[in-house]
Design an enzyme around this catalytic site. Structure first.
Site, PDB file in Angstrom:
ATOM      1  NE  ARG A 229      -4.169  -1.765   0.084  1.00  0.00           N
ATOM      2  CZ  ARG A 229      -4.210  -2.657  -0.871  1.00  0.00           C
ATOM      3  NH1 ARG A 229      -3.357  -2.797  -1.754  1.00  0.00           N
ATOM      4  NH2 ARG A 229      -5.411  -3.425  -0.735  1.00  0.00           N
ATOM      5  CD  GLU A 257      -3.785   2.397  -6.916  1.00  0.00           C
ATOM      6  OE1 GLU A 257      -3.011   2.202  -6.131  1.00  0.00           O
ATOM      7  OE2 GLU A 257      -4.599   1.514  -7.349  1.00  0.00           O
ATOM      8  CG  HIS A 280      -3.252  -1.647  -7.240  1.00  0.00           C
ATOM      9  ND1 HIS A 280      -3.655  -0.732  -6.020  1.00  0.00           N
ATOM     10  CD2 HIS A 280      -3.223  -2.971  -6.598  1.00  0.00           C
ATOM     11  CE1 HIS A 280      -4.080  -1.741  -5.121  1.00  0.00           C
ATOM     12  NE2 HIS A 280      -3.644  -2.713  -5.499  1.00  0.00           N
TER      13      HIS A 280
END
Ligand code: 3PG
Length: 396
Positions: A229, A257, A280
């Protein structure tokens, strides 16, 4: 009436069909985002999400939401505090995408070492630079530090062993169901590592873990990989460490993001020769998405057919229970009600209760976790019921 399931994220078609086959009404809308979810989830019983944000409004606005399934590992996109207040179960699919994330972490390590993205980019620009890109150190014999040795960290360790690396790990200690993040020895671990890879959940304890101080422990020129993260790494401190120590960083997560699957992106990490960022995609392999989807179906099946909450993440780890009362009794109507009546008369709060029947259905056992002690008189009253077989009361 059929239970309604809203799948508010990308989910393999085959498994949407399997959900429908469970006799559920399934609404599949992978385009939903944080803003549209409150309206979309208003009348559903179960919500399935990947990274779509389930905020407080979505939870509070829902009329019958009972279960939120995170089709993945991290649950930081779900407002668990809000779910707790309304008694909504939150579950996830731990470990199901661990291999995929581990594969990406290894890929990023090799990318950093062999400058793979720059090789490709230069080639596409018509530039040949064998000289510049022939400076990889090689992974064999290098020391790798795993920060977090859960499902993903373990898979990375297996693969790093196959690459003949020396693997060290800093785990999260678990004591009586509580996670204690003990990062006290990072000053000893980080100076040993040629490569550090982060595999931690986003929690208040891990937030900002990789700050100025941690970077000061790292070797000059070390590689840092983050597929966990973004908020575990302080991006400003990282950028400074890149300047001062030539740290090279590859990550799958970054501040800001986008929630959606495509669009524009803007980050402090852009256009830095020491940084590679992927989109991601750690969990986004077919293998991982199938495994996650299968587990999601499994969670729904158990929930619908037996009321069991698999991978229940917001169940209290510690309650305010200090005493355990076990009442064995004949399985007849009203017996438990009379026991509960006695407990109520003592103004005792029951924190947990479970009633299990012995084979044959004659006897049963009710275990209660109580906030305060039942008095001798209360225990006597319970025992005097002709349908009570035995009573035990202990401090826990
Ligand atoms: C996870 O927590 O499982 C990963 O970050 C994957 O997220 P995604 O399902 O949104 O790709």
């Amino acid at each position: 009436m059929k239970l309604k399931v809203l799948v508010a994220d990308k989910f393999p078609d085959k498994y949407i069909q399997q959900m429908k086959d469970l006799d559920l009404e399934v609404i599949y809308n992978p385009k939903l985002g944080e803003k549209d979810l409150p309206e979309a989830a208003k009348d559903v019983d179960i919500v399935v999400v990947r990274s779509t944000i389930v905020n407080e409004e979505a939870i509070n606005y829902s009329k019958k939401l009972n279960l939120i399934i995170r089709a993945g590992s991290g649950v930081n996109n779900i407002n668990i505090a809000a779910a707790n207040k309304k008694g909504i179960y939150v579950t996830n699919c731990p470990g199901m995408n661990a291999v995929a994330v581990a594969e990406l972490a290894i890929g990023l390590m090799i990318s950093l070492d062999r400058f793979i993205p720059d090789n490709v980019s230069d080639f596409n620009k018509g530039v040949w630079n064998k000289d510049k890109y022939s400076k990889g150190k090689g992974l064999k014999g290098k020391t790798l530090g795993l920060i977090g040795v859960g499902n993903i960290g373990k898979e990375v360790a297996k693969r790093a062993n196959a690459f003949e690396m020396n693997v060290y790990g800093k785990d999260i200690t678990r004591i009586e169901g509580v996670q204690i993040k003990d990062f006290s020895e990072m000053d000893q671990l980080l100076p040993l590592c040629d490569i550090v890879t982060i595999h931690l959940p986003a929690t208040p304890q891990t937030k900002g873990l990789f700050n100025k101080q941690m970077f000061s422990y790292m070797k000059d020129g070390a590689y840092l990989v983050n597929t966990s993260r973004h908020d575990v790494v302080v991006e400003d401190d990282l950028l400074e460490a890149i300047k001062e120590k030539n740290i090279r960083y590859a990550c799958d997560v970054f501040k800001g993001e986008p929630e959606g699957k495509s669009g524009e992106v803007s980050s402090k990490l852009q256009n830095n020769p020491n940084i590679y960022v992927t989109h991601h995609i750690g969990a986004s392999t077919e293998q991982a998405q199938d495994a996650v989807a299968e587990e999601t179906i499994n969670i729904i099946k158990k929930f619908v057919h037996s009321g069991v909450i698999e991978h229940w993440v917001n169940r209290a780890k510690i309650t305010d229970a200090h005493y355990q009362l076990v009442v064995k009794h004949y399985d007849k109507p009203g017996v438990l009600a009379s026991v509960l009546d006695v407990i109520r008369s003592g103004q005792i709060n029951i924190e947990e209760i479970e009633n299990i029947i012995f084979e044959g259905g004659i006897a049963a056992c009710c275990t209660m976790k109580l906030q305060s002690a039942a008095t001798a008189d209360m225990l006597k009253q319970i025992s005097e019921n002709a349908n009570v077989i035995s009573v035990s009361h202990v401090e826990i």
